[in-house]
Scaffold this motif. Structure first.
Motif, PDB file in Angstrom:
ATOM      1  N   ALA A 169     -13.862  -2.134 -27.412  1.00 46.50           N
ATOM      2  CA  ALA A 169     -14.568  -1.052 -26.728  1.00 46.50           C
ATOM      3  C   ALA A 169     -14.174   0.333 -27.221  1.00 46.50           C
ATOM      4  CB  ALA A 169     -14.325  -1.148 -25.221  1.00 46.50           C
ATOM      5  N   ASP A 170     -12.959   0.490 -27.750  1.00 49.33           N
ATOM      6  CA  ASP A 170     -12.492   1.822 -28.166  1.00 49.33           C
ATOM      7  C   ASP A 170     -11.421   1.633 -29.234  1.00 49.33           C
ATOM      8  OD1 ASP A 170     -10.797   4.384 -28.032  1.00 49.33           O
ATOM      9  OD2 ASP A 170     -12.454   4.866 -26.670  1.00 49.33           O
ATOM     10  N   SER A 171     -11.495   2.452 -30.267  1.00 47.83           N
ATOM     11  CA  SER A 171     -10.547   2.316 -31.386  1.00 47.83           C
ATOM     12  C   SER A 171      -9.117   2.623 -30.971  1.00 47.83           C
ATOM     13  CB  SER A 171     -10.960   3.245 -32.534  1.00 47.83           C
ATOM     14  OG  SER A 171     -10.961   4.603 -32.107  1.00 47.83           O
ATOM     15  N   ARG A 172      -8.936   3.311 -29.856  1.00 44.92           N
ATOM     16  CA  ARG A 172      -7.583   3.643 -29.399  1.00 44.92           C
ATOM     17  C   ARG A 172      -6.905   2.487 -28.660  1.00 44.92           C
ATOM     18  NH1 ARG A 172      -9.566   9.065 -26.565  1.00 44.92           N
ATOM     19  NH2 ARG A 172     -11.328   7.630 -26.267  1.00 44.92           N
ATOM     20  N   ILE A 173      -7.636   1.426 -28.351  1.00 51.14           N
ATOM     21  CA  ILE A 173      -7.025   0.214 -27.782  1.00 51.14           C
ATOM     22  C   ILE A 173      -6.347  -0.524 -28.925  1.00 51.14           C
ATOM     23  CG2 ILE A 173      -7.424  -1.968 -26.591  1.00 51.14           C
ATOM     24  CD1 ILE A 173      -7.972   0.358 -24.794  1.00 51.14           C
ATOM     25  N   ASP A 174      -5.017  -0.537 -28.948  1.00 51.33           N
ATOM     26  CA  ASP A 174      -4.321  -1.139 -30.092  1.00 51.33           C
ATOM     27  C   ASP A 174      -3.479  -2.349 -29.716  1.00 51.33           C
ATOM     28  OD1 ASP A 174      -2.102  -0.038 -28.838  1.00 51.33           O
ATOM     29  OD2 ASP A 174      -1.240   0.776 -30.685  1.00 51.33           O
ATOM     30  N   ASN A 175      -3.500  -2.744 -28.441  1.00 55.06           N
ATOM     31  CA  ASN A 175      -2.728  -3.926 -28.052  1.00 55.06           C
ATOM     32  C   ASN A 175      -3.292  -4.455 -26.725  1.00 55.06           C
ATOM     33  OD1 ASN A 175      -0.794  -5.934 -28.047  1.00 55.06           O
ATOM     34  ND2 ASN A 175       0.911  -4.546 -28.429  1.00 55.06           N
ATOM     35  N   SER A 176      -2.815  -5.627 -26.360  1.00 52.68           N
ATOM     36  CA  SER A 176      -3.277  -6.260 -25.132  1.00 52.68           C
ATOM     37  C   SER A 176      -2.125  -7.011 -24.483  1.00 52.68           C
ATOM     38  CB  SER A 176      -4.421  -7.235 -25.428  1.00 52.68           C
ATOM     39  OG  SER A 176      -4.691  -8.065 -24.318  1.00 52.68           O
ATOM     40  N   GLU A 177      -2.082  -6.970 -23.163  1.00 50.88           N
ATOM     41  CA  GLU A 177      -1.153  -7.821 -22.429  1.00 50.88           C
ATOM     42  C   GLU A 177      -1.843  -9.080 -21.940  1.00 50.88           C
ATOM     43  OE1 GLU A 177       1.053  -5.730 -19.453  1.00 50.88           O
ATOM     44  OE2 GLU A 177       1.639  -4.133 -20.833  1.00 50.88           O
ATOM     45  N   GLY A 178      -3.104  -9.263 -22.330  1.00 46.77           N
ATOM     46  CA  GLY A 178      -3.786 -10.520 -22.083  1.00 46.77           C
ATOM     47  C   GLY A 178      -4.904 -10.446 -21.072  1.00 46.77           C
ATOM     48  N   ALA A 179      -5.705 -11.493 -21.088  1.00 51.55           N
ATOM     49  CA  ALA A 179      -6.776 -11.685 -20.107  1.00 51.55           C
ATOM     50  C   ALA A 179      -6.581 -13.050 -19.474  1.00 51.55           C
ATOM     51  CB  ALA A 179      -8.142 -11.590 -20.772  1.00 51.55           C
ATOM     52  N   SER A 180      -6.962 -13.175 -18.210  1.00 50.71           N
ATOM     53  CA  SER A 180      -6.767 -14.438 -17.502  1.00 50.71           C
ATOM     54  C   SER A 180      -7.973 -14.763 -16.644  1.00 50.71           C
ATOM     55  CB  SER A 180      -5.508 -14.387 -16.640  1.00 50.71           C
ATOM     56  OG  SER A 180      -5.641 -13.428 -15.620  1.00 50.71           O
ATOM     57  N   VAL A 181      -8.139 -16.065 -16.369  1.00 48.34           N
ATOM     58  CA  VAL A 181      -9.188 -16.559 -15.480  1.00 48.34           C
ATOM     59  C   VAL A 181      -8.550 -17.605 -14.571  1.00 48.34           C
ATOM     60  CG1 VAL A 181     -11.451 -17.658 -15.299  1.00 48.34           C
ATOM     61  CG2 VAL A 181     -10.945 -16.171 -17.255  1.00 48.34           C
ATOM     62  N   ASP A 182      -8.873 -17.536 -13.269  1.00 48.92           N
ATOM     63  CA  ASP A 182      -8.295 -18.462 -12.298  1.00 48.92           C
ATOM     64  C   ASP A 182      -9.384 -19.069 -11.432  1.00 48.92           C
ATOM     65  OD1 ASP A 182      -5.129 -17.807 -12.253  1.00 48.92           O
ATOM     66  OD2 ASP A 182      -6.262 -15.972 -12.585  1.00 48.92           O
ATOM     67  N   THR A 183      -9.180 -20.320 -11.047  1.00 49.58           N
ATOM     68  CA  THR A 183     -10.047 -20.961 -10.061  1.00 49.58           C
ATOM     69  C   THR A 183      -9.170 -21.617  -9.002  1.00 49.58           C
ATOM     70  OG1 THR A 183     -10.198 -23.216 -10.961  1.00 49.58           O
ATOM     71  CG2 THR A 183     -11.566 -21.537 -11.995  1.00 49.58           C
ATOM     72  N   ASP A 184      -9.676 -21.669  -7.780  1.00 49.13           N
ATOM     73  CA  ASP A 184      -8.921 -22.311  -6.702  1.00 49.13           C
ATOM     74  C   ASP A 184      -9.895 -22.876  -5.680  1.00 49.13           C
ATOM     75  OD1 ASP A 184      -6.385 -22.771  -5.050  1.00 49.13           O
ATOM     76  OD2 ASP A 184      -7.570 -21.539  -3.678  1.00 49.13           O
ATOM     77  N   ALA A 185      -9.660 -24.105  -5.260  1.00 51.76           N
ATOM     78  CA  ALA A 185     -10.406 -24.735  -4.173  1.00 51.76           C
ATOM     79  C   ALA A 185      -9.386 -25.315  -3.214  1.00 51.76           C
ATOM     80  CB  ALA A 185     -11.327 -25.827  -4.710  1.00 51.76           C
ATOM     81  N   HIS A 186      -9.507 -24.985  -1.935  1.00 54.04           N
ATOM     82  CA  HIS A 186      -8.514 -25.481  -0.988  1.00 54.04           C
ATOM     83  C   HIS A 186      -9.148 -25.758   0.368  1.00 54.04           C
ATOM     84  CE1 HIS A 186      -8.487 -21.058  -0.401  1.00 54.04           C
ATOM     85  NE2 HIS A 186      -8.258 -21.347   0.874  1.00 54.04           N
ATOM     86  N   VAL A 187      -8.583 -26.738   1.043  1.00 56.21           N
ATOM     87  CA  VAL A 187      -8.961 -27.017   2.422  1.00 56.21           C
ATOM     88  C   VAL A 187      -7.684 -26.999   3.258  1.00 56.21           C
ATOM     89  CG1 VAL A 187     -10.925 -28.429   1.701  1.00 56.21           C
ATOM     90  CG2 VAL A 187      -8.760 -29.529   2.263  1.00 56.21           C
ATOM     91  N   SER A 188      -7.836 -26.668   4.533  1.00 58.43           N
ATOM     92  CA  SER A 188      -6.672 -26.645   5.418  1.00 58.43           C
ATOM     93  C   SER A 188      -7.092 -27.070   6.818  1.00 58.43           C
ATOM     94  CB  SER A 188      -6.035 -25.253   5.459  1.00 58.43           C
ATOM     95  OG  SER A 188      -6.955 -24.291   5.943  1.00 58.43           O
ATOM     96  N   VAL A 189      -6.137 -27.614   7.540  1.00 60.78           N
ATOM     97  CA  VAL A 189      -6.348 -28.026   8.925  1.00 60.78           C
ATOM     98  C   VAL A 189      -5.173 -27.523   9.748  1.00 60.78           C
ATOM     99  CG1 VAL A 189      -6.369 -30.004  10.510  1.00 60.78           C
ATOM    100  CG2 VAL A 189      -7.750 -30.052   8.425  1.00 60.78           C
ATOM    101  N   TYR A 190      -5.482 -26.930  10.900  1.00 58.65           N
ATOM    102  CA  TYR A 190      -4.453 -26.562  11.872  1.00 58.65           C
ATOM    103  C   TYR A 190      -4.756 -27.310  13.164  1.00 58.65           C
ATOM    104  CZ  TYR A 190      -1.970 -24.068  15.538  1.00 58.65           C
ATOM    105  OH  TYR A 190      -1.179 -23.788  16.619  1.00 58.65           O
ATOM    106  N   ALA A 191      -3.720 -27.892  13.774  1.00 55.00           N
ATOM    107  CA  ALA A 191      -3.892 -28.618  15.026  1.00 55.00           C
ATOM    108  C   ALA A 191      -2.665 -28.393  15.895  1.00 55.00           C
ATOM    109  CB  ALA A 191      -4.093 -30.108  14.766  1.00 55.00           C
ATOM    110  N   ASN A 192      -2.853 -28.454  17.218  1.00 57.42           N
ATOM    111  CA  ASN A 192      -1.708 -28.332  18.115  1.00 57.42           C
ATOM    112  C   ASN A 192      -1.871 -29.251  19.322  1.00 57.42           C
ATOM    113  OD1 ASN A 192      -3.280 -26.955  20.117  1.00 57.42           O
ATOM    114  ND2 ASN A 192      -2.911 -25.001  19.062  1.00 57.42           N
TER     115      ASN A 192
END
Length: 468
Positions: A169-192
């Motif tokens: 995107a720009d010539s002044r970008i000269d390094n990267s600390e990285g890119a990441s992608v995450d996915t999460d699927a979760h179910v939960s139950v609370y009972a008393n």
């Protein structure tokens, strides 16, 4: 504990995504059997939370794979009460033997714990509709469940596309600390042991990119991100990468700001931090310990009259939407601030009893708390402030909730004649939260909606800036 439930407790997790209702039923059956065993062992009351999740994480740096993770987790947390004395235990092992050990350990701890008059389950008459009565879990009610079949190759390709777009995107970008992608699927139950059973299922997808830019003045870094319930709703990879580049490049040439007392404009990411400090000061735990500057302030005007901050736990697609809190108490939409007045505190059952009040259904925290936006754009607020500071990042832990004193490192942009003049860094901002809340001048129309606590840009009349 029934043999069928014990057999399911040790089962695999393939059905979490393919058949989440069955996974919820499995967890609910395990919860019922654990509660029954706790009562048989001498517990007067008991509560149990179970969770099951599948997650993926990939990251790349300079085009090369840095991290690949595929996680499958299940877990249980149990608390039992014997005459107001409590014992708690947790386990990530849902095998029959581990569950029986967890119950026995919780009961043993309760036998050696001093009774606490404020202890025990939330009041039975405050419980939400149970899962079986309601006929649906919270994931279905609030549209939180959007599973997608995504393999690691597809996630790696997306992370690479994000980083490549940013670096190009720009010539002044000269390094990267990285890119990441995450996915999460979760179910939960609370009972008393009141007979309450509640369930929730949700999906989350996220992506981010951190870039480094350099010019004759030195090096700067910044990032961009997105987080959504549905994978298809995520920003395009190129958008996240280019936005990270734009945010990074605009910081080049940063210097110190002038020292003095000036108006300060918090951008939405920083403004939500101010709202979180409000929540912390209004929380029951800090109040009954008498460690809050908002002690005995319920019903008092602490903001200008135009400020409205509302909690909406039933919002469709909300980050923390739930029909019940972490104790099973029914949630509902209600203001925290109305007409500038602190309408209530933020309490679970324990802190409410310590204060002689009722739970506000906030066990586990606030849910979808929104600072109502104003009519003005960010640029209009910059013009209105004339000369002052825009804060885009804060550092350090200099917030004292006992006194309200606020002092933190900051960076952002200096404003002259109603326009951004230059980026700034290595400065401090200081004030007192009571005075800052009272001196709030305006809210922007740029509400940040990707967080549980949401706020627009907020313009404060004056703070002390320490710079040159």
């Amino acid at each position: 504990m029934s043999g069928a439930a014990l057999q399911r407790a040790g089962a695999g997790g393939d059905e979490l995504v393919s058949d989440p209702r069955r996974e919820i039923e499995n967890l609910a059956d395990i919860a019922a059997d654990v509660l029954a065993r706790a009562r048989a062992g001498g517990a007067d009351q008991a509560e149990v939370s179970l969770s099951s999740s599948l997650g993926q994480h990939v990251s790349v740096r300079l085009g090369e794979i840095d991290t690949l993770e595929n996680a499958r987790d299940r877990g249980l947390s149990l608390t039992v009460y014997r005459g107001r004395a409590s014992g708690s235990t947790s386990t990530a092992d849902l095998s029959p033997e581990a569950l029986e050990r967890a119950v026995d350990q919780a009961l043993a701890i309760a036998r050696h714990t001093q009774p606490d008059p404020a202890g025990g389950l939330a009041d039975a008459d405050r419980m939400a509709e149970t899962l079986r009565e309601a006929g649906a879990d919270d994931g279905e009610r609030f549209e939180l469940w959007h599973p997608a079949e995504l393999d690691m190759d597809a996630l790696v390709d997306r992370a690479r596309a994000i980083e490549e777009a940013g670096r190009a995107a720009d010539s002044r970008i000269d390094n990267s600390e990285g890119a990441s992608v995450d996915t999460d699927a979760h179910v939960s139950v609370y009972a008393n042991s009141h007979g309450f059973v509640g369930a929730r299922r949700a999906t989350n997808y996220g992506q981010s990119c951190v870039l480094v830019a350099r010019d004759e003045h030195g090096m700067q870094r910044d990032w961009d991100w997105d987080d959504r319930r549905s994978f298809d709703a995520l920003a395009a990879p190129e958008e996240t990468g280019c936005r990270a580049a734009e945010r990074t490049v605009r910081r080049l040439g940063a210097r110190r700001a002038p020292t003095g007392r000036v108006p300060v404009l918090f951008d939405p990411d920083m403004a939500k931090g101010l709202v979180r400090h409000l929540v912390g000061a209004a929380s029951g735990g800090n109040l009954y310990r008498r460690s809050s500057f908002l002690l005995d302030c319920a019903g008092e005007r602490i903001f200008p009259e135009w400020v409205e901050i509302v909690e909406d736990p039933h919002r469709v697609l909300g980050l923390r939407s739930a029909s019940f809190d972490a104790e099973g108490v029914a949630t509902r939409r209600r203001p925290l601030i109305s007409g500038g007045v602190l309408e209530r505190y933020v309490m679970a059952s324990y802190s409410a009893r310590k204060l002689g009040l009722e739970s506000t259904a906030n066990a586990g925290g606030v849910r979808n708390l929104v600072f109502a936006p104003g009519p003005d754009s960010f640029d209009a607020l910059v013009r209105r402030m004339g000369r002052g500071l825009i804060v885009t990042e804060v550092m350090g832990q200099g917030v004292n909730l006992v006194t309200g004193d606020y002092s933190r490192g900051a960076s952002g942009f200096w404003v002259e004649d109603g326009a951004i003049a230059y980026p700034v860094e290595e400065i401090t901002i200081a004030g007192n939260l009571r005075a800052m809340f009272r001196d709030l001048q305006a809210a922007g129309n740029d509400l940040e909606t990707r967080r549980n606590v949401q706020a627009p840009s907020l313009l404060l009349g004056e703070m002390t800036v320490g710079g040159e």
